[in-house]
Design a protein around this motif. Structure first.
Motif, PDB file in Angstrom:
ATOM      1  N   THR A  18       0.818  -1.223   0.000  1.00 20.46           N
ATOM      2  CA  THR A  18       0.000   0.000   0.000  1.00 20.46           C
ATOM      3  C   THR A  18       0.847   1.266   0.000  1.00 20.46           C
ATOM      4  O   THR A  18       0.302   2.373  -0.049  1.00 20.46           O
ATOM      5  N   SER A  46      -7.515  -4.033   5.170  1.00 24.19           N
ATOM      6  CA  SER A  46      -8.760  -3.313   4.901  1.00 24.19           C
ATOM      7  C   SER A  46      -8.534  -1.963   4.224  1.00 24.19           C
ATOM      8  O   SER A  46      -9.491  -1.307   3.810  1.00 24.19           O
ATOM      9  N   LYS A  47      -7.279  -1.536   4.097  1.00 22.12           N
ATOM     10  CA  LYS A  47      -7.003  -0.253   3.436  1.00 22.12           C
ATOM     11  C   LYS A  47      -7.576  -0.259   2.018  1.00 22.12           C
ATOM     12  O   LYS A  47      -7.522  -1.269   1.319  1.00 22.12           O
ATOM     13  N   PRO A  48      -8.131   0.879   1.580  1.00 25.31           N
ATOM     14  CA  PRO A  48      -8.684   0.939   0.221  1.00 25.31           C
ATOM     15  C   PRO A  48      -7.679   0.532  -0.856  1.00 25.31           C
ATOM     16  O   PRO A  48      -8.043  -0.148  -1.822  1.00 25.31           O
ATOM     17  N   THR A  49      -6.413   0.919  -0.705  1.00 20.36           N
ATOM     18  CA  THR A  49      -5.403   0.541  -1.695  1.00 20.36           C
ATOM     19  C   THR A  49      -5.232  -0.966  -1.754  1.00 20.36           C
ATOM     20  O   THR A  49      -5.139  -1.562  -2.831  1.00 20.36           O
ATOM     21  N   GLN A  51      -7.456  -3.215  -0.892  1.00 17.08           N
ATOM     22  CA  GLN A  51      -8.671  -3.796  -1.454  1.00 17.08           C
ATOM     23  C   GLN A  51      -8.729  -3.611  -2.967  1.00 17.08           C
ATOM     24  O   GLN A  51      -9.210  -4.490  -3.694  1.00 17.08           O
ATOM     25  N   ALA A  52      -8.232  -2.471  -3.446  1.00 16.53           N
ATOM     26  CA  ALA A  52      -8.207  -2.244  -4.898  1.00 16.53           C
ATOM     27  C   ALA A  52      -7.293  -3.247  -5.579  1.00 16.53           C
ATOM     28  O   ALA A  52      -7.637  -3.812  -6.636  1.00 16.53           O
TER      29      ALA A  52
END
Length: 312
Positions: A18, A46-49, A51-52
């Protein structure tokens, strides 16, 4: 982006996925015409990065890379053909912790039998300067880890990150807005001092990809990223692109040392080491013809950036 699930494709384990470097490596490999399975390590899946990347086929694994978590790191590295290793100084700013964590991961990588360990090191400015500039602990810690990895016998490729282009905007002591709307930019070195500037998020991964894919590189190779430019040229170009009046003013060492606590002496030593010995010491900036595309220049970075958000 194409990331393989084929079990015959090399498994690349990327620490700090991330972060700017880990994310750049992931994107560079995903753009390759060669297949890679990718496992990305992060403390917080769980960080958006994170998950992306998971949505693009990356296996995301939550793990602490602390020196006492050998079992967790061993599991996370299991099966890796290639390992990209970066440590996070800003998480703790502790030289001995940095060294302990880096050495532990080198040991685990060797035990796991990785075919190639790619390490994001830096030069020890204490060593480069013969002890004249001893306070730049994050450079020295990474330099210590580099030497340890070389001595360990693990198949090692060194890919050092140049001076982050974003650093210019993340140094409030340096870039200061004036009452009339103009800016001054000050460092304790002449404007002619040069550093190898890199848009890390966009381009660092290109160098790692080269270390993996170029048959002339691989284990035993060393790559030094970035494009040399002086601080004076950087500020002139920033002024032209932004349309703002920005003036380079050389600070005294005393002014630099007076910056808050830890940072003043460290930054004074760092910039003056750059002036006297260079960012990489006697080692050259890598040739960009080793890369699959040209990296961004400082001017390219500025043209692509949202300067209204970056300027204070």
């Amino acid at each position: 982006m194409t990331i393989s699930n084929d079990p015959s494709a090399p498994l690349v384990v990327i620490t700090g996925i991330t972060g700017l470097q880990g994310g750049s490596v992931t994107r560079a490999l995903a753009e390759s015409d060669k297949p890679y399975r990718i496992r990305g390590l992060t403390r917080d899946p769980s960080k958006p990065t994170a998950q992306a990347f998971a949505g693009q086929g990356v296996q995301i694994v939550g793990v602490s890379l602390a020196a006492d978590n050998v079992a967790g790191v061993t599991k996370a590295f299991q099966g890796a053909d290639i390992l990209f290793l970066v440590t996070n100084w800003n998480e703790h700013m502790d030289k001995q912790r940095e060294i302990s964590e880096g050495k532990m991961m080198v040991d685990v990588a060797k035990e796991a039998g990785v075919k190639l360990l790619i390490w994001s090191g830096l030069e020890s400015l204490s060593a480069v300067s013969g002890g004249k500039f001893p306070r730049v602990e994050f450079f020295d810690a990474k330099g210590d880890i580099t030497e340890y990895a070389k001595q360990s016998g693990v198949p090692l490729a060194l890919v050092e990150a140049g001076y982050y282009a974003t650093n210019i905007f993340e140094a409030p002591y340096a870039l200061r807005k004036q009452p009339d709307g103009s800016y001054v930019f000050g460092l304790p070195v002449p404007a002619t001092t040069s550093v190898p500037v890199i848009d890390v998020a966009h381009d660092y991964g290109l160098y790692v990809r080269a270390a993996i894919e170029d048959p002339a590189l691989g284990a035993g190779s060393e790559l030094y990223s970035g494009i040399l430019i002086s601080f004076g040229e950087m500020i002139t170009t920033l002024s032209e692109v932004s349309g703002k009046k920005i003036t380079y003013v050389q600070m005294s060492r005393e002014e630099a040392v007076a910056m808050p606590e830890y940072y003043g002496p460290m930054l004074a030593d760092m910039f003056q080491a750059f002036e006297v010995h260079g960012y990489y010491g006697p080692k050259p900036t890598t040739r960009t013809d080793l890369l699959v595309r040209q990296p961004r220049s400082w001017a390219d970075f500025l043209e692509a950036a949202a300067l209204e958000d970056l300027l204070p």
